[in-house]
Design an enzyme around this catalytic site. Structure first.
Site, PDB file in Angstrom:
ATOM      1  N   HIS A 139     -78.857 -27.772  45.925  1.00 23.90           N
ATOM      2  CA  HIS A 139     -78.919 -29.475  45.369  1.00 23.90           C
ATOM      3  C   HIS A 139     -77.413 -29.715  45.191  1.00 23.90           C
ATOM      4  CE1 HIS A 139     -83.194 -27.777  44.346  1.00 23.90           C
ATOM      5  NE2 HIS A 139     -82.536 -27.276  44.242  1.00 23.90           N
TER       6      HIS A 139
HETATM    7  C1  BDR Z   1     -80.685 -29.584  39.616  1.00 21.48           C
HETATM    8  O1  BDR Z   1     -80.986 -28.612  38.062  1.00 21.48           O
HETATM    9  C2  BDR Z   1     -80.153 -27.637  38.298  1.00 21.48           C
HETATM   10  O2  BDR Z   1     -80.895 -26.202  37.672  1.00 21.48           O
HETATM   11  C3  BDR Z   1     -78.834 -28.146  39.162  1.00 21.48           C
HETATM   12  O3  BDR Z   1     -78.118 -27.237  38.838  1.00 21.48           O
HETATM   13  C4  BDR Z   1     -79.445 -28.801  39.679  1.00 21.48           C
HETATM   14  O4  BDR Z   1     -78.533 -29.470  39.599  1.00 21.48           O
HETATM   15  C5  BDR Z   1     -81.645 -29.412  40.338  1.00 21.48           C
HETATM   16  O5  BDR Z   1     -82.832 -29.529  39.961  1.00 21.48           O
END
Ligand code: BDR
Ligand code: CA
Length: 314
Positions: free
Chosen positions: A243
């Protein structure tokens, strides 16, 4: 070379946050003014420590790291150890950091940095819940014009949620902060799950990090090996979505991305859909187009950039 773009990274590391920070520190186009930690994936005491671990891994103990909000604006903190492990950075065996945490609060650092900046000068890169940024904007609305842009990972429409059926983690944790930031009047670019789910950590891609034979390459492969195990099972894919590095990659190579300027509102009323990003992709309302919503990425180009940049570290 053109002037480096000045950024503050607001983050809750998190393995994917860690890779995003490494990408920023490896990229000469960016000047990382500081890293501000927020509670999210794990509590604040761990996210600020993890941020320092990553700076040291990158050989950058000079980057100032500040601790910010320990709780969301209104709701109780929800964490995600089930994804990130007990430390938030499970996977590699990284040493305890020796660089100090900066005295002072992350929100004060953001405000002081904006105060010292010119109009449109500072880019805020948000990799976690938007609590620190909402607090800064709330306390110093007169400095909002100093923000060139807020680039954030969060939300989703076509892919649904990853924390509830309706909500993505970062927005779910602090929906009130997200709604305030999305309506702050400055340009907001959002990298939702609809985009990040295209960036799978396939075996070949993770092996490319391992094959670097550097400390950073090995640690990145170990971070991703750990991070992907949960989503691989959940989605039945080879590898999991990566992400947060999209926020940084977009600053470096916007040509890899496409999206639309649309209205996005955040649900803060209903428990059932709390934190849902109600994204008007089809422009069926005439509500203000407050968010540049990223939809597609050239994922091969994204991994090529990431691999090339991380190879510069160590
Ligand atoms: C987001 O949530 C966190 O777990 C990750 O770092 C990312 O920023 C993804 O949904
Ligand atoms: Ca994150």
């Amino acid at each position: 070379m053109a002037a480096r773009r000045k950024i503050i990274i607001d983050t809750d590391p998190g393995q994917d946050d860690a890779v995003a920070i490494l990408l920023a520190l490896a990229s000469p186009e960016l000047e990382v003014l500081g890293i501000t930690a927020v509670a999210g994936n794990v509590p604040l005491a761990l996210t600020e420590k993890n941020a320092r671990k990553i700076c040291e891994l990158a050989g950058r103990p000079d980057i100032p790291v500040y601790a910010g909000a320990a709780q969301p604006l209104v709701r109780k903190l929800v964490t995600a150890e089930y994804v990130h492990g007990k430390t938030g950075l499970d996977g590699p065996d990284l040493p305890e950091p020796t660089m100090p945490l900066q005295p002072g609060h992350a929100v004060d650092f953001i405000i002081e940095t904006l105060d010292a900046a010119a109009e449109d000068e500072i880019t805020l890169c948000a990799l976690g819940p938007l609590t620190n940024i909402a607090l800064a904007l709330n306390r110093a609305p007169h400095l909002a014009g100093r923000i060139r842009e807020i680039v954030s990972m969060g939300g989703g429409l076509f892919e649904g949620g990853n924390t509830t059926p309706a909500a993505e983690f970062n927005i779910y944790v602090d929906p009130h902060a997200a709604q305030a930031v999305f309506h702050c009047g400055r340009p907001v670019t959002l990298h939702p799950l609809d985009l990040t789910h295209q960036c799978l950590t396939t075996r070949e891609r993770v092996d490319a990090f391992r094959a670097m034979g550097t400390r950073v390459g090995t640690a990145t492969a170990e971070l991703l090996d750990f991070f992907e195990r949960f989503d691989e099972q959940k989605y039945g894919t080879e590898g999991g979505p990566l992400h947060d590095p999209n926020v940084i990659a977009w600053l470096l190579a916007p040509e890899l991305y496409s999206g639309r300027q649309i209205n996005v509102e955040v649900e803060t009323g209903s428990e059932l859909t709390m934190g849902m990003t109600v994204a008007d992709w089809w422009r069926v309302t005439d509500r203000p187009r407050n968010v540049h919503y990223m939809r597609y990425v050239d994922e091969a180009g994204f991994y090529a950039l990431l691999t090339e940049r991380l190879a510069r570290l160590d």
